[in-house]
Design a protein around this motif. Structure first.
Motif, PDB file in Angstrom:
ATOM      1  N   LYS A  36      19.141   9.916  54.076  1.00  0.00           N
ATOM      2  CA  LYS A  36      19.513   8.504  54.104  1.00  0.00           C
ATOM      3  C   LYS A  36      18.317   7.671  53.669  1.00  0.00           C
ATOM      4  O   LYS A  36      17.245   7.769  54.259  1.00  0.00           O
ATOM      5  N   ILE A  37      18.522   6.861  52.628  1.00  0.00           N
ATOM      6  CA  ILE A  37      17.441   6.069  52.050  1.00  0.00           C
ATOM      7  C   ILE A  37      17.838   4.596  52.107  1.00  0.00           C
ATOM      8  O   ILE A  37      18.929   4.219  51.676  1.00  0.00           O
ATOM      9  N   GLY A  38      16.958   3.754  52.630  1.00  0.00           N
ATOM     10  CA  GLY A  38      17.245   2.342  52.815  1.00  0.00           C
ATOM     11  C   GLY A  38      17.121   1.522  51.555  1.00  0.00           C
ATOM     12  O   GLY A  38      17.095   2.042  50.427  1.00  0.00           O
ATOM     13  N   ASN A  39      17.028   0.210  51.721  1.00  0.00           N
ATOM     14  CA  ASN A  39      16.934  -0.738  50.613  1.00  0.00           C
ATOM     15  C   ASN A  39      15.498  -0.859  50.108  1.00  0.00           C
ATOM     16  O   ASN A  39      14.540  -0.696  50.863  1.00  0.00           O
ATOM     17  N   ASN A  40      15.362  -1.141  48.818  1.00  0.00           N
ATOM     18  CA  ASN A  40      14.068  -1.467  48.207  1.00  0.00           C
ATOM     19  C   ASN A  40      13.034  -0.357  48.412  1.00  0.00           C
ATOM     20  O   ASN A  40      11.873  -0.602  48.734  1.00  0.00           O
ATOM     21  N   VAL A  41      13.485   0.855  48.204  1.00  0.00           N
ATOM     22  CA  VAL A  41      12.627   2.038  48.352  1.00  0.00           C
ATOM     23  C   VAL A  41      12.185   2.532  46.983  1.00  0.00           C
ATOM     24  O   VAL A  41      12.975   2.551  46.035  1.00  0.00           O
ATOM     25  N   ILE A  42      10.913   2.920  46.889  1.00  0.00           N
ATOM     26  CA  ILE A  42      10.361   3.506  45.668  1.00  0.00           C
ATOM     27  C   ILE A  42       9.924   4.929  45.981  1.00  0.00           C
ATOM     28  O   ILE A  42       9.119   5.150  46.900  1.00  0.00           O
TER      29      ILE A  42
END
Length: 237
Positions: A36-42
């Motif tokens: 699970k990866i959130g918002n505004n991730v690089i």
């Protein structure tokens, strides 16, 4: 329309991966099932997210079945060639630098920096607003509080028996560094030692006993030199 994800070349994404908005993946990124990866991730080139641990035949760690997926919060940056294992939880605005390794069952608190080449071993808790600087080593079963500073090449340890005797199996214990604790470059902390709130370890020291709150220790073995100056205490920042 808000962009959800942009990917480089040769990206591998497993099944049931969840992405927030504005996620950027570099080249050759591998993301395992269920992450699970959130918002505004690089997530930069060659990073691996959600890797299941592989147990060495001679390892003392118990065998584990498939672990739950990794969770990456909002605003997280994961550097080039970093590896984050399954069942790790990375809170919002954490920065994981190039070549860092974060093992299984590790939690990293909000706005903490995990520096280049840092290794955080299994079953560790790292608090908020910490700085784990280049190539420091956080041994398994350690607890790090909030606003902790760990300088480059610090080594923490968890095995007083150095891999000999069966007795060691009953005594594995990492280190505890409480809120505001600081450890200088090239220091070594022996198994089970505690650095209390705002305790400070000078560079190149060997910590063989617990460090009391607000005291500065130095040397090998480390001994109290003086109290930490008031203007350096966490409550005065």
């Amino acid at each position: 329309m808000v962009q959800k994800i942009s990917t480089g070349q040769n990206v591998v994404i497993g099944e049931d991966v969840e992405f927030g908005l504005n996620v950027t993946l570099g080249h050759n990124v591998v993301i395992y099932d269920g992450v699970k990866i959130g918002n505004n991730v690089i997530i930069q080139d060659n990073a691996v997210i959600g890797k299941q641990p592989t147990r060495a035949k001679a390892s003392i760690l118990p065998e584990t079945k498939k672990l739950p997926p990794t969770i990456i919060g909002d605003g997280v940056t994961v550097g080039t060639s970093a590896i984050i294992y399954a069942n790790a939880e990375i809170a919002d605005d954490v920065f994981v630098a190039d070549l860092a390794t974060i093992r299984e069952r590790v939690t990293i608190g909000t706005k903490t920096i995990v520096g280049r080449g840092v290794a955080v071993e299994n079953d560790c808790t790292v608090g908020r607003n910490c700085k784990l600087e280049t190539n420091c080593y956080i041994t398994a079963y350690s607890t790090i509080g909030d606003y902790v500073f760990i300088a480059p090449y610090v080594v923490t340890t968890n095995d007083n028996y150095m891999a000999r005797t069966k007795e060691r199996f009953n005594h594995f214990k990492g280190v505890t560094i409480k809120n505001g604790g600081r450890v200088g470059a090239n220091s070594t902390i022996l198994p089970g030692r505690t650095i209390e709130e705002d305790g400070t370890v000078a560079a190149a020291s060997v910590v063989t006993k617990d460090v009391k709150s607000e005291e500065l220790v130095v040397g090998s073995p480390a001994r109290k030199l003086r109290d930490v100056p008031a203007d350096q205490l966490l409550r005065n920042q």
